[in-house]
Design an enzyme around this catalytic site. Structure first.
Site, PDB file in Angstrom:
ATOM      1  N   SER A 127       9.548  40.595 109.985  1.00  0.00           N
ATOM      2  CA  SER A 127       9.790  39.634 111.047  1.00  0.00           C
ATOM      3  C   SER A 127      10.219  40.342 112.335  1.00  0.00           C
ATOM      4  O   SER A 127       9.510  41.214 112.830  1.00  0.00           O
ATOM      5  CB  SER A 127      10.809  38.597 110.573  1.00  0.00           C
ATOM      6  OG  SER A 127      10.762  37.455 111.370  1.00  0.00           O
TER       7      SER A 127
ATOM      8  N   ASP B 299       1.709  32.059 106.841  1.00  0.00           N
ATOM      9  CA  ASP B 299       2.909  32.240 107.662  1.00  0.00           C
ATOM     10  C   ASP B 299       2.786  31.379 108.911  1.00  0.00           C
ATOM     11  O   ASP B 299       1.984  31.648 109.800  1.00  0.00           O
ATOM     12  CB  ASP B 299       3.048  33.715 108.045  1.00  0.00           C
ATOM     13  CG  ASP B 299       4.391  34.028 108.705  1.00  0.00           C
ATOM     14  OD1 ASP B 299       5.086  33.084 109.132  1.00  0.00           O
ATOM     15  OD2 ASP B 299       4.730  35.221 108.799  1.00  0.00           O
TER      16      ASP B 299
ATOM     17  N   HIS C 120       6.158  33.360 105.340  1.00  0.00           N
ATOM     18  CA  HIS C 120       6.802  34.335 106.215  1.00  0.00           C
ATOM     19  C   HIS C 120       7.544  35.377 105.393  1.00  0.00           C
ATOM     20  O   HIS C 120       8.572  35.099 104.787  1.00  0.00           O
ATOM     21  CB  HIS C 120       7.766  33.613 107.158  1.00  0.00           C
ATOM     22  CG  HIS C 120       8.343  34.509 108.203  1.00  0.00           C
ATOM     23  ND1 HIS C 120       7.559  35.227 109.070  1.00  0.00           N
ATOM     24  CD2 HIS C 120       9.623  34.820 108.525  1.00  0.00           C
ATOM     25  CE1 HIS C 120       8.330  35.931 109.885  1.00  0.00           C
ATOM     26  NE2 HIS C 120       9.589  35.703 109.559  1.00  0.00           N
TER      27      HIS C 120
END
EC number: 3.4.14.11
Length: 597
Positions: free
Chosen positions: A224, A336, A367
């Site tokens: 991320s 995602d 994600h």
């Protein structure tokens, strides 16, 4: 726009990585065998002979194996001096890092696996934007002392140092968070400079510390935001950064918070933007010193128009892919909806255009990373190849692995699948689902729908055979065989709007299973009909042609199913949610699907 505390950022982007054989020893000792002369160790030339003579590792199946004691690991908490002054106090910011490395002989040097993060000191609950409002119409925590964490526990015994850093403005680091701009990039880069002797680091008591234990070879990784920073730093071309593994990472911040001029939320975080992201990670002492920086983020992001501007250009790493010298191993989830799939697709394409050594895994998760497909072994081999110079065959494997819907993995030469062909389908318009020919046809009808932002997408894709005032549905004939798309679907419609402003949303839907499945989606602000850089005043009732992309995907529609397209205006989970009532009339609609032949 005013702020209203309708949600908190307690988990924004924050994720942690899921993560009888003969052996060969290669080590440096003046009285023993030199690394480069080991007959069983194949080298790839990525590490100089001088460095090879100062490394001690043991291999198993072409990978480093654990030979160093975790109990004896050396742990240092340091502050690295950067070249930026993001909090504008007249002093160069220092970033806090934890260095964990194996205890070795004095002449042994080790490479570095490095993760910078804004999350180590936690997140603050901050207000996000109220999205239930009218659209704008254009007029003219500190480190644990003994826990090495997942990276340290795995890689330190295998002969790597692991460095975990706190990005500017977070935790014990100085400075202010700037959500992906040059200051944040250079603050992260400084650690690589220190490892290579180009920057200074200090203990808390002011004593300078050198990284004389390091080979200077660095690999960055993270999930991320933690994976976004490697993308960003790689575009500086910094010497010593040999490889990055960005997982669920951003390549352009505009495409994280905007889409074709429309203000779009990351999945699950309606109302988030660059300013409240920075506020959430602003965990340093005396955070009030960053007040002006946050105000500048608010102004620069231009939430009113959603246009691409210099603010976003400075946070666009794709345009700087030409500067990347490190190899790149991309990992991303095809489902995602936080860091959406356009992020990996445009980055992958740019890397290829610039001949960057690369590899990619696309999994069926959301994600985050994946623990399937022997992930840890592959990551280990990748780092060994690029940081230790071990020829282990990792670069001889197919370049792309794609996980299918049944959880099996396909290996591909590239992505999108080179066999994918853009296939245009002109759709007869009807407010009911109809079987459509897969060829162009004349269209002499027009149909309308009315925006209602309170209607959620799962409601609007249901029962395609029924007339629903807030959508248009088109379905293609029942598929006679499995049909796969690989790439970016696009939508084009001609029609008009009865107001000067609206949202536009298109959903690609798989009909035929237990319930409709939204495969991908895309959004647009019709005022950006000419470009994402500039808004154009829309004349109510006047016909325009609007064209926009959906999020890239790799998906198989099963035989017996139908491919559907749903047109609507606002998208409850992603767009601004204005009052209901805007009427949109569509006269012609065309979808382009990247169908694998």
């Amino acid at each position: 726009m005013g702020k209203k505390k309708i949600a908190t950022l307690s988990a924004i982007l924050s994720l942690s990585i899921t993560s009888g054989v003969s052996s060969t020893t290669a080590y440096a000792d003046n009285k023993e065998t030199n690394y480069i002369n080991e007959n069983d160790v194949k080298l790839n030339g990525k590490v100089s002979e001088a460095l090879q003579s100062n490394m001690k590792i043991e291999l198993e199946n072409g990978m480093t194996k654990p030979i160093y004691s975790l109990d004896e690991a050396i742990i240092e908490n340091l502050f690295v001096e950067t070249e930026v002054d993001s909090d504008r106090d007249g002093k160069k910011d220092r970033v806090s890092v934890k260095v964990m490395r194996p205890k070795t002989d004095s002449n042994v040097k080790v490479p570095v696996i490095y993760e910078m993060s804004p999350y180590r000191a936690g997140l603050k609950d901050v207000p996000v934007y109220n999205v239930d409002e009218e659209l704008y119409a254009y007029e003219g925590k500190p480190y644990g002392a003994v826990n090495l964490g997942s990276y340290g526990n795995y890689y330190v015994p295998r002969g790597y140092a692991v460095i975990l850093g706190e990005s500017i403005g977070t935790g014990k680091s100085e400075g202010c968070p700037t959500t992906g701009d040059e200051q944040e990039i250079l603050g992260t880069k400084s650690v690589i400079d220190w490892v290579n002797g180009r920057a200074k680091a200090y203990k808390e008591n002011g004593e300078e510390v050198k990284a004389d234990w390091s080979t200077g070879n660095v690999g960055m990784t993270g999930v991320s935001y933690n994976g976004t920073l490697p993308n960003a730093v790689a575009t500086t071309g910094v010497e010593g950064l040999k490889t990055i593994i960005p997982i669920a990472a951003i390549s352009s911040w505009y495409d994280y918070y905007r889409a074709n001029g429309a203000v779009i939320a990351p999945g699950g975080y309606q109302g988030e933007d660059t300013d409240n992201m920075a506020e959430a990670v602003l965990t340093r002492e005396n955070p009030e010193v960053c007040g002006q920086v946050i105000k500048e983020l608010t102004a620069g992001q231009d939430r009113k128009t959603g246009n691409y501007n210099d603010f976003w250009d400075k946070r666009n790493y794709v345009k700087d892919a030409k500067n990347v010298k490190a190899s790149v191993f991309v990992v991303h989830g095809l489902n995602d909806w936080n860091v959406k799939t356009k992020q990996f697709a445009q980055w992958w394409e740019a890397l290829g255009e610039n001949n960057v050594p690369r590899k990619m895994w696309l999994h069926q998760g959301g994600h985050g990373g994946t623990s399937t497909n022997d992930w840890q072994r592959t990551q280990n081999k990748w780092f060994d190849y690029w940081l230790y110079g071990i020829e282990n065959g990792i670069m001889n494997e197919p370049m792309v692995d794609v996980q299918r819907e049944n959880k099996t993995w396909d290996k591909m030469k590239n992505w999108p699948d080179p066999s994918a062909v853009p296939s245009k389908v002109r759709m007869y318009l009807s407010n009911k689902a109809v079987n459509l020919p897969l060829s162009m046809g004349s269209v002499n009808k027009m149909f309308s729908f009315v925006d209602d932002a309170k209607m959620k997408s799962n409601q609007l894709v249901a029962n395609p055979e029924l007339e629903v005032a807030n959508r248009l549905v088109y379905t293609m004939p029942v598929l006679q065989k499995d049909t796969r798309i690989s790439g970016t679907p696009k939508i084009s419609i001609t029609g008009n709007i009865d107001r000067s402003v609206s949202n536009l949303t298109a959903l690609l839907v798989d009909y035929g299973g237990a319930k409709p499945e939204i495969v991908t989606r895309g959004w647009m602000d019709p005022q950006n009909v000419k470009s994402i850089e500039n808004s154009t005043a829309i004349q109510p009732g006047k016909d325009y042609t609007f064209t926009w992309d959906m999020q890239p995907d790799d998906y198989v529609f099963k035989a017996g199913h139908q491919i559907g397209v749903v047109l609507m205006a606002s998208d409850y989970d992603y767009t601004i949610r204005p009052k209901a009532g805007t009427k949109l009339t569509v006269k012609l609609s065309e979808v382009t699907l990247p169908i694998v032949k």
